[in-house]
Design an enzyme around this catalytic site. Structure first.
Site, mmCIF file in Angstrom:
data_model
loop_
_atom_site.group_PDB
_atom_site.id
_atom_site.type_symbol
_atom_site.label_atom_id
_atom_site.label_comp_id
_atom_site.label_asym_id
_atom_site.label_seq_id
_atom_site.Cartn_x
_atom_site.Cartn_y
_atom_site.Cartn_z
ATOM 1 N N GLY A 1 0.796 -1.217 0.000
ATOM 2 C CA GLY A 1 0.000 0.000 0.000
ATOM 3 C C GLY A 1 0.832 1.272 0.000
ATOM 4 O O GLY A 1 2.051 1.254 0.230
ATOM 5 N N HIS A 2 0.156 2.399 -0.190
ATOM 6 C CA HIS A 2 0.843 3.680 -0.386
ATOM 7 C C HIS A 2 1.517 4.196 0.871
ATOM 8 O O HIS A 2 0.935 4.223 1.940
ATOM 9 C CB HIS A 2 -0.058 4.739 -0.995
ATOM 10 C CG HIS A 2 -1.393 4.907 -0.376
ATOM 11 N ND1 HIS A 2 -2.301 5.809 -0.840
ATOM 12 C CD2 HIS A 2 -1.980 4.290 0.654
ATOM 13 C CE1 HIS A 2 -3.379 5.737 -0.123
ATOM 14 N NE2 HIS A 2 -3.222 4.826 0.785
ATOM 15 N N GLY A 3 2.753 4.610 0.705
ATOM 16 C CA GLY A 3 3.488 5.213 1.797
ATOM 17 C C GLY A 3 4.135 4.218 2.744
ATOM 18 O O GLY A 3 4.761 4.605 3.737
#
Lengths: 366, 366, 366
Positions: free
Chosen positions: B243-245
């Site tokens: 997932g993002h980040g």
């Protein structure tokens, strides 16, 4: 579009092994559809009792249904003991299988001079075929497919767009692979060296048997040594992930998001439902089944049905899951018992003034 | 194909840090293979005790095995304390790593004039390289790869077919990405507006460290802001979803179908087994491990081994899972106790005619 | 790059429905970033209390924060009740949405003469568009996309590289599909014939509604008959797998690795967290939510929140999971009770020499 009289369809179903009898008006039918999506002059079917209510609202002109099931009078009926089997034949008869575009041997496909392409090729622009590849007769390769060096594929295969076959892997005859699937990539093969991972060259292959159909975006590792095998007639849903060196028997069915680790041996006609996981080096016997999301962590016997994570026999798993959902109640009953037993002890001690060992005195974290 | 005397291979293994001693006839060996797939003039190995029986049936000419393990007389033996480590060296020596086709800078690759391509490129037809991309030296890009604008990749990288790198993402040196993986796509970043979802532009990037290897059909989100990071030396299996980040440390190993939500911090040398899930915004410490299908829903301490969904320390999880499988028995034992306690109470009441509070009287749904 | 005074940004946020007030120095800001990645002249935000400590170390020049939250003096502050909503507007204002490369109608795209392409096309080399396809206005198709015969896509759609749309499927307006996703592949539709599987032609379609965004490497089956539907405004993460004939309502959000079997009906604004699985033929009501890794095996009512595998109401699931983690303790307490009751019985029998039935005598496997 094919049109067909219901009486003719009844004949065809009967000949195909699904004896069918027309009730009501003989009409011309031009397609098969679901109860909810069907329109006038289409035939639908009622197999799953869950959908009995929907038959009243269908816009279809006819329905395939079991004898005795109530059907509105406005619909013609083909009575048949196996509506699901019959509708399969009806779909094949009225709709047929997908027609692929015809590319011949498109000049914008990139084909190495050493590759051998069989008769009647149907190979799109944007396909790449590397050195020493052998492609059988009547194969359809959609754009974006890549066959690495030494790949061999049999006759009558269909690879949908962007399928990748790594070097030296082999497909049998009549293999279908849906878009984006990858066959023969390296598995997770590393030898640990302290905290570092030393790559083990993955020099084995993946072999896909005759009549296998693989869904979209699946990944099937090549073996480190020897071969990963998918048995003839086996069918995979989408995003099925198979580890290196795993050997899967014929006529299995694996549903979407199944993951099988490496060096697993799976027998014939094994069914793994959605999101099932199988740990490495296990053996799963012929005809075994696993319920959705099961985590198989030990060998599974032939014909066993397992469920849960870790997976145990289905009946046991269901009983334990049932209790699990009531666990707070059982905790309360245990606490009640503890209170009750304390009361009894005190009462009994009151009789004769002798202490009885208290409940719950073994060491524990409450 | 390389051929090698066993005595020479013993020398090579010894020099590589796996002291090996030849027992039996010195022979010429041309490949490494599994116990079951090996043929004459190949060497195999026995590391996992599970396969002791198979050594009797192998067609190999030689085997790498631990001292003391019984091996049929017809086989030459390389005795070695670490057969798995030794066979890694044997595979590298006899088979080497994959040789890629040589495309040079294929004129049918579509390369923007502003892109900078390093020395000794190996870029296939059907590759697209957008504006301002920088590609290091000795990179191999298979057909169907797409490097969006501003992407930078280091030296000695290999991207197998149909790998997509979104704009401005970066890869270090010696990165390998298998077919169909996607780096830097937008994550699930939306702000709710009633029932509608308002897209938050995903303006961050994804950075992939040196020596990372990523399996097939993985997806690694770019960050909303800042960057998603995969640490140097980390290895992913197939269909790993990040997932993002999220920031993952060096030398981790994530097995197939692992899903890590956004804004997670993972330390170094963390192992996540197949189908593990990690919820958002968590921290997982160095050297932690999670068993297959674990659902990590809280921070994990360094060196902890967790299991289950939600994940708890492995030993606890295994003990609870063991009880879980016997829950119907424990329910019967609780019911027996209730009956017993009722009997005792009645008997005691019979002594003195005073009622004792009945078991199981607190409010509950049975 | 856009530059903006904080006072101006406060105005923009206020106008967008997120009233904001500047505290401290008015500065020029050139970007939005996370607390840890922000540099001088960037603005960051503090929404999740988990990150309060990080605000002391950020290199940002300004921060969006709730009133009352303590912020170091060196930072300018935009006080706002909804920092997460405000930062969305700030990102759109300062960074905007992704700019695609401009290909126009690249002559190296392979477009069938019968296809209709709308105004202002942006179609890359390496795109293939088959017969009778209709593409709306302002569509961007990245390299490697394949639109099979009869596909229709609306206006303002974006398909990232290697997206595949099977024959006759339809996309609405403003649909975004990330790299490697596949729409309309055949589902697992086979009729059993002994151990063999007879393929049922999958003659239905998949329809994707307006404003849908689909992550990377997803797969959405076409229906066997009728259509698979994804409702308007619904958003999918990566590797979401949807079975044939499933109908999903508007404004849903499915996180990565979610798998939904066939013939499922999902209402509006349903949230499925990561790795959730849904069995076939179920109905999930409007506004329902399922926690990560849930296995939905029964219908879910509107607005229900479920969890676990099999999924039950979230509160119940959490209570049962809590007990699960302590099961070995409860087993010890049951064993203590059994011992205690045995003692009581013996003591009572000692009083009057009459035997009482022993605890734990019903048949069981211990």
């Amino acid at each position: 579009m094919v049109k067909l009289q219901l009486s003719k369809l009844a004949e065809i179903l009967t000949q195909a092994g699904f004896p069918a009898k027309l009730e009501g008006k003989d009409r011309s039918i031009c397609g098969v559809n679901t109860l909810s999506d069907a329109r006038d002059s289409e035939i639908t079917f009622l197999s799953n009792p869950r959908y009995v209510a929907s038959v009243k609202e269908t816009a279809a002109s006819a329905v395939i249904a079991r004898p005795g099931v109530e059907i509105p009078e406005r619909l013609s009926i083909l009575r048949c003991d196996d509506p699901y089997g019959a509708v399969t034949i009806a779909i094949i008869t009225l709709h047929g299988h997908r027609q692929h575009p015809r590319w011949g041997l498109n000049p914008q496909a990139s084909i190495d001079a050493s590759a051998k392409i069989g008769a009647n090729p149907n190979i799109a622009a944007g396909v790449t075929i590397a050195a020493d590849v052998v492609v059988g007769d009547n194969c359809t390769l959609y754009p974006g497919c890549y066959l690495a060096d030494g790949v061999r594929i049999g006759n009558d295969c269909t690879l949908f767009p962007n399928v990748v076959i790594y070097n030296r892997c082999e497909l049998g005859d009549r293999v279908t692979i849906h878009a984006g699937s990858v066959i023969g990539e390296d598995g997770l093969g590393y030898a640990p060296n302290g905290e570092k991972w030393v790559k083990i060259p993955q020099v084995g292959r993946a072999l896909i048997g005759d009549d296998v159909e693989i869904g979209a975006n699946c990944t099937i590792d090549r073996a480190t040594l020897g071969q990963t095998e998918i048995g003839a007639g086996t069918k995979f849903g989408n995003v099925v992930v198979i580890g290196h060196g795993t050997k899967i028997g014929p006529d299995c069915m694996f549903v979407g998001l199944v993951g099988v680790a490496g060096s697993v041996t799976v027998g014939r006609h094994v069914t793994l439902a959605g999101q099932v996981g199988v740990a490495g080096h296990l053996a799963i016997g012929d005809g075994a089944m696993a319920g959705a999301q099961s985590g198989i962590a030990a060998d599974v016997e032939a014909k066993a049905t397992v469920f849960g994570s870790p997976a145990i026999p289905m009946d046991n798993a269901k009983r334990s899951m049932y209790v699990f959902q009531k666990l707070p109640d059982w905790v309360r009953r245990i606490k009640d018992l503890e209170r009750e037993v304390r009361d009894l002890r005190e009462k009994l001690n009151g009789h004769d003034e002798q202490p009885v060992r208290a409940a719950g005195t073994s060491p524990r974290t409450p």
